[in-house]
Design an enzyme around this catalytic site. Structure first.
Site, PDB file in Angstrom:
ATOM      1  N   ARG A 152     -10.388 -58.552 -57.740  1.00 41.26           N
ATOM      2  CA  ARG A 152     -10.169 -57.118 -57.939  1.00 41.26           C
ATOM      3  C   ARG A 152     -11.461 -56.339 -58.210  1.00 41.26           C
ATOM      4  O   ARG A 152     -12.376 -56.839 -58.874  1.00 41.26           O
ATOM      5  CB  ARG A 152      -9.183 -56.898 -59.084  1.00 41.26           C
ATOM      6  CG  ARG A 152      -7.836 -57.486 -58.756  1.00 41.26           C
ATOM      7  CD  ARG A 152      -6.855 -57.325 -59.882  1.00 41.26           C
ATOM      8  NE  ARG A 152      -6.194 -56.051 -59.893  1.00 41.26           N
ATOM      9  CZ  ARG A 152      -6.100 -55.267 -60.969  1.00 41.26           C
ATOM     10  NH1 ARG A 152      -6.681 -55.587 -62.103  1.00 41.26           N
ATOM     11  NH2 ARG A 152      -5.432 -54.137 -60.906  1.00 41.26           N
ATOM     12  N   ARG A 173     -16.930 -42.881 -64.636  1.00 39.16           N
ATOM     13  CA  ARG A 173     -16.087 -44.033 -64.287  1.00 39.16           C
ATOM     14  C   ARG A 173     -15.753 -44.052 -62.796  1.00 39.16           C
ATOM     15  O   ARG A 173     -15.635 -45.129 -62.210  1.00 39.16           O
ATOM     16  CB  ARG A 173     -14.813 -43.989 -65.131  1.00 39.16           C
ATOM     17  CG  ARG A 173     -13.775 -44.974 -64.680  1.00 39.16           C
ATOM     18  CD  ARG A 173     -12.710 -45.153 -65.722  1.00 39.16           C
ATOM     19  NE  ARG A 173     -11.536 -45.785 -65.148  1.00 39.16           N
ATOM     20  CZ  ARG A 173     -10.416 -46.031 -65.813  1.00 39.16           C
ATOM     21  NH1 ARG A 173     -10.325 -45.711 -67.094  1.00 39.16           N
ATOM     22  NH2 ARG A 173      -9.384 -46.610 -65.227  1.00 39.16           N
ATOM     23  N   GLU A 189     -11.810 -54.528 -68.479  1.00 34.58           N
ATOM     24  CA  GLU A 189     -10.945 -54.278 -69.629  1.00 34.58           C
ATOM     25  C   GLU A 189     -10.827 -55.508 -70.529  1.00 34.58           C
ATOM     26  O   GLU A 189      -9.742 -55.949 -70.892  1.00 34.58           O
ATOM     27  CB  GLU A 189      -9.563 -53.787 -69.157  1.00 34.58           C
ATOM     28  CG  GLU A 189      -9.670 -52.503 -68.342  1.00 34.58           C
ATOM     29  CD  GLU A 189      -8.348 -51.889 -67.919  1.00 34.58           C
ATOM     30  OE1 GLU A 189      -7.368 -52.633 -67.763  1.00 34.58           O
ATOM     31  OE2 GLU A 189      -8.298 -50.662 -67.748  1.00 34.58           O
ATOM     32  N   GLU A 238       3.377 -46.293 -63.407  1.00 36.94           N
ATOM     33  CA  GLU A 238       2.698 -46.151 -64.696  1.00 36.94           C
ATOM     34  C   GLU A 238       2.352 -44.693 -65.021  1.00 36.94           C
ATOM     35  O   GLU A 238       2.604 -44.227 -66.127  1.00 36.94           O
ATOM     36  CB  GLU A 238       1.429 -47.014 -64.690  1.00 36.94           C
ATOM     37  CG  GLU A 238       0.642 -46.930 -65.967  1.00 36.94           C
ATOM     38  CD  GLU A 238      -0.582 -47.848 -65.976  1.00 36.94           C
ATOM     39  OE1 GLU A 238      -0.774 -48.614 -65.011  1.00 36.94           O
ATOM     40  OE2 GLU A 238      -1.342 -47.780 -66.962  1.00 36.94           O
ATOM     41  N   ASP A 280      -7.466 -44.754 -61.509  1.00 38.21           N
ATOM     42  CA  ASP A 280      -6.401 -45.675 -61.883  1.00 38.21           C
ATOM     43  C   ASP A 280      -5.018 -45.099 -61.575  1.00 38.21           C
ATOM     44  O   ASP A 280      -4.326 -44.652 -62.493  1.00 38.21           O
ATOM     45  CB  ASP A 280      -6.518 -45.993 -63.384  1.00 38.21           C
ATOM     46  CG  ASP A 280      -5.659 -47.174 -63.787  1.00 38.21           C
ATOM     47  OD1 ASP A 280      -5.104 -47.837 -62.899  1.00 38.21           O
ATOM     48  OD2 ASP A 280      -5.535 -47.426 -64.997  1.00 38.21           O
TER      49      ASP A 280
HETATM   50  C1  GCV Z   1      -3.082 -54.987 -65.867  1.00 40.12           C
HETATM   51  C2  GCV Z   1      -4.640 -49.981 -65.976  1.00 40.12           C
HETATM   52  C3  GCV Z   1      -3.393 -50.355 -66.727  1.00 40.12           C
HETATM   53  C4  GCV Z   1      -3.501 -51.748 -67.292  1.00 40.12           C
HETATM   54  C5  GCV Z   1      -3.770 -52.712 -66.129  1.00 40.12           C
HETATM   55  C6  GCV Z   1      -5.063 -52.280 -65.444  1.00 40.12           C
HETATM   56  C7  GCV Z   1      -5.385 -53.137 -64.223  1.00 40.12           C
HETATM   57  O1  GCV Z   1      -5.716 -49.836 -66.836  1.00 40.12           O
HETATM   58  O2  GCV Z   1      -3.151 -49.400 -67.727  1.00 40.12           O
HETATM   59  O3  GCV Z   1      -2.299 -52.052 -67.922  1.00 40.12           O
HETATM   60  O4  GCV Z   1      -3.847 -54.036 -66.560  1.00 40.12           O
HETATM   61  O5  GCV Z   1      -4.925 -50.950 -65.005  1.00 40.12           O
HETATM   62  O6  GCV Z   1      -5.131 -52.675 -63.124  1.00 40.12           O
HETATM   63  O7  GCV Z   1      -5.914 -54.213 -64.389  1.00 40.12           O
END
Ligand code: GCV
Length: 670
Positions: free
Chosen positions: A311, A328, A278, A385, A357
């Site tokens: 990670r 994905r 990301e 989330e 996710d």
């Molecule tokens: C910390 C998801 C979340 C992001 C988060 C990411 C991650 O995409 O929406 O906010 O970023 O996971 O676990 O790194």
């Protein structure tokens, strides 16, 4: 400053016996001091009994009969694990023994917890033994706190670690460490894995003094401090023109940096790294592998006993939604399986529970059961989330239990996820469980008072994976609201039904997503459909779901047999995941006997009704729960009821409109 003590608000059990209690400690130390302080608070509040601490000794024989006592016996020879403890209580004399001070602290918290949940009226008449070794070596919380005080995916106020680029240390810091330690947390990363701006500079002179203090406070509760780092730090801080992990200057830079960090923070735990994910920098920029990236850092921290927690959330976040080949879900396994066996011993791969996710339901990541020569940690998310953002009640422990109990068929005797992350499968010790934290500076720490059950529950489960979700809920309710049968019954029903209800009124059958983009709150069926994130349901007028069988993206083949075949066949695929693995027409008949479309309608109506019932159940508790907490929760449950209705109607109407199929039961669709 005001905040609640969550499950540590000790309520009076009895004040019939006023005899003092002696606490004998064989040694002194910060952790022991906290253990004694905890006993002092607990005996005072639970029984109105005063504690007298005696250091360096044991009760003498003639004292035994007369005095009630708790002896904290540090015994490095004890044949128990390092953080394990043993409690032996007999008629007012209690011995807590452990190899380490941390073990003693856990023993003390367990002792107090048992006094409370067993409602022990007279400590002097109580007989009790308990021996416990934590199930997981590392039991960690990852905070996604930013240095400006905001929290990524934070739903309970602002950070209590950072404000305006400074580190905060105050009463809350101690209270946090105490709450975390009381459920057995032993590692905490305080800053967001997306390390930007000043967060890169956390590993610099500007912050070392504060970090050292923080690490000492944490250390006095048996907790190690970790920091998320920026893989491009050698460029951003070090003035180098590269952060290539194979470049000697970069290696040297990290080695010096690690030395400097441990000089200032001797008890530092190590680094948490989000790389090539990301938009974050990583080894791919230089054509290097993640093993090369992680091992370079591992070399730097090794002399200090440090760990690198790396990670596996690495995927293409620039996908073209028209591209039906890229999946994905495959990405974690495709990126990391070829590297199995290549990571250094002090590297741990941190793997999200599912391949996408933190959706309300996903299959377990095939990396568990795939990786056989690599340290692994399970990453869960208690920050809700995608599960109601702490405005909806969603007790996640039943879900976590399913994940931990999942059999991976990795070919070993102990083959569940719980076995792998505990180190039982491959006989390793750098492993464990981590959760993305759900705390903030709200008065109740977690926004929704009932969301604290996830914090408590995560810690308890990480410490003892044998506990059931109900046992954990029952302990938590009793310790949070005090013992009352009606409260126990109603809150238990709300908690235990909350995750299934949330799944029913949002995105059942494993389809996930359908949330509003960016903030992820509320229904938007096509919210991510034409976007770049790789999270598509591909619903049209006839069918929904992604074919992940060998005929489709082939994702099912990442699992060991028989899982690969079970998932690949729509007749054997578990119904709750069927749309994750298969593309099905709306009139396809599910194992339940219902068609896909009827299941969608029914489950949304059912789920929304259940959310409405949570409010009724809660309202029955008026007067039995402290007014402010009652009011806070009631407000959220009112919102949840309305919002669940919104979810129900938006999702059902969407599928009614595109499929044109009526609800068999004739309920309103719009
Ligand atoms: C910390 C998801 C979340 C992001 C988060 C990411 C991650 O995409 O929406 O906010 O970023 O996971 O676990 O790194």
């Amino acid at each position: 400053m005001e905040f609640t003590n969550c499950w540590l608000q000790y309520e009076k059990i009895s004040d019939a016996n006023h005899k003092d209690i002696k606490v004998y400690a064989t040694t002194e130390g910060n952790i022991i001091n906290n253990a004694i302080e905890e006993l002092t608070t607990a005996f005072d509040m639970l029984y109105n009994r005063r504690v007298e601490a005696v250091f360096g000794g044991e009760p003498k024989d003639n004292e035994n009969a007369a005095a009630s006592s708790v002896e904290l016996r540090l015994n490095p020879e004890l044949k128990l694990g390092k953080e394990a403890f043993r409690i032996d209580c007999d008629s007012g004399r209690c011995v807590v023994s452990a190899q380490t001070q941390a073990g003693l602290l856990y023993g003390v918290f367990a002792l107090i917890r048992n006094l409370r949940v067993q409602r022990v009226y007279d400590f002097d008449k109580w007989s009790f033994t308990l021996e416990q070794n934590p199930s997981n070596p590392i039991r960690m919380l990852d905070h996604w706190d930013n240095m400006d005080g905001s929290i990524e995916r934070g739903y309970s106020g602002n950070s209590f670690f950072f404000e305006k680029d400074e580190i905060i240390i105050n009463e809350r810091t101690y209270a946090y460490a105490r709450l975390a330690a009381s459920v057995g947390i032993n590692a905490v990363a305080i800053n967001n894995v997306n390390v930007r701006g000043m967060a890169t500079w956390l590993i610099s002179d500007k912050y070392y003094d504060k970090l050292r203090s923080l690490s000492e406070i944490f250390g006095s509760y048996g907790i190690k401090l970790y920091l998320s780092i920026n893989f491009a730090a050698p460029i951003e801080m070090g003035g180098l023109d590269t952060s290539d992990p194979c470049d000697e200057r970069v290696k040297e830079w990290w080695k010096n940096k690690a030395k400097e960090i441990w000089q200032h923070i001797p008890e530092f735990g190590g680094f948490l790294v989000k790389a090539d994910s990301e938009g974050r920098p990583g080894p791919f920029t230089y054509g290097r592998s993640h093993a090369e990236g992680a091992n370079m850092l591992a070399d730097a921290v090794r002399p200090f006993g440090g760990l690198v927690i790396w990670r596996c959330f690495v995927y293409n976040c620039q996908q073209d939604w028209r591209d039906q080949k890229t999946d994905r879900a495959r990405a974690g396994y495709d990126n990391f399986m070829p590297l199995d066996g290549m990571f250094a011993d002090n590297v741990i791969l941190q793997i999200k529970n599912g391949p996408m996710d933190f959706q309300v339901r996903e299959p377990v990541s095939p990396l568990f059961g795939g990786l056989k020569r690599t340290n692994a940690m399970l990453e869960l998310q208690i920050a809700q989330e995608y599960t109601g953002q702490q405005r909806h009640v969603c007790y996640l422990l039943p879900w976590f239990k399913e994940i931990l109990d999942f059999k991976t068929y990795c070919g070993r005797e102990h083959d569940t996820v719980a076995d792998i992350v505990a180190g039982r499968t491959y006989n390793n010790t750098n492993c464990g469980i981590v959760a993305v934290a759900n705390t903030g500076n709200d008065i109740n720490w977690t926004g929704h008072d009932l969301a604290a059950a996830n914090w408590y529950g995560f810690g308890r489960l990480a410490f003892d994976t044998g506990l059931s979700a109900e046992e954990i809920a029952s302990e938590w309710i009793m310790q949070t609201f005090g013992y009352n049968e009606k409260v126990m019954e109603n809150v238990m029903e709300i908690l235990m039904k909350s995750w299934p209800a949330y799944e029913k009124y949002t995105s059942p059958l494993g389809i996930g997503w359908m949330v509003k983009p960016n903030h992820h709150y509320g229904p938007d069926v096509d919210g991510y459909e034409y976007d770049r994130w790789g999270t598509y349901h591909r619903a049209n007028h006839k069918a929904i779901g992604v074919d992940r069988t060998p005929a489709g993206t082939g994702y099912t083949q990442q699992y060991n047999e028989p899982l690969a075949s079970i998932y690949a066949d729509k007749r054997t695929c578990p119904q709750e995941l069927i749309l994750f693995f298969h593309r099905l027409e709306y009139d396809y008949v599910l194992p339940s006997g219902k068609t896909v479309i009827q299941h969608i309608y029914d489950s949304h109506f059912e789920g929304a009704d259940e959310a409405a019932r949570f409010l009724d159940l809660w309202r029955e508790l008026e007067g039995l729960i402290e007014d402010e907490a009652f009011g806070r929760v009631e407000k959220r449950l009112i919102h949840q009821k309305e919002h669940a209705k919104e979810w129900r109607d938006v999702v059902n109407s969407y599928f009614y409109r595109i499929s044109g199929i009526e609800d068999e039961k004739g309920r309103p669709l719009y």
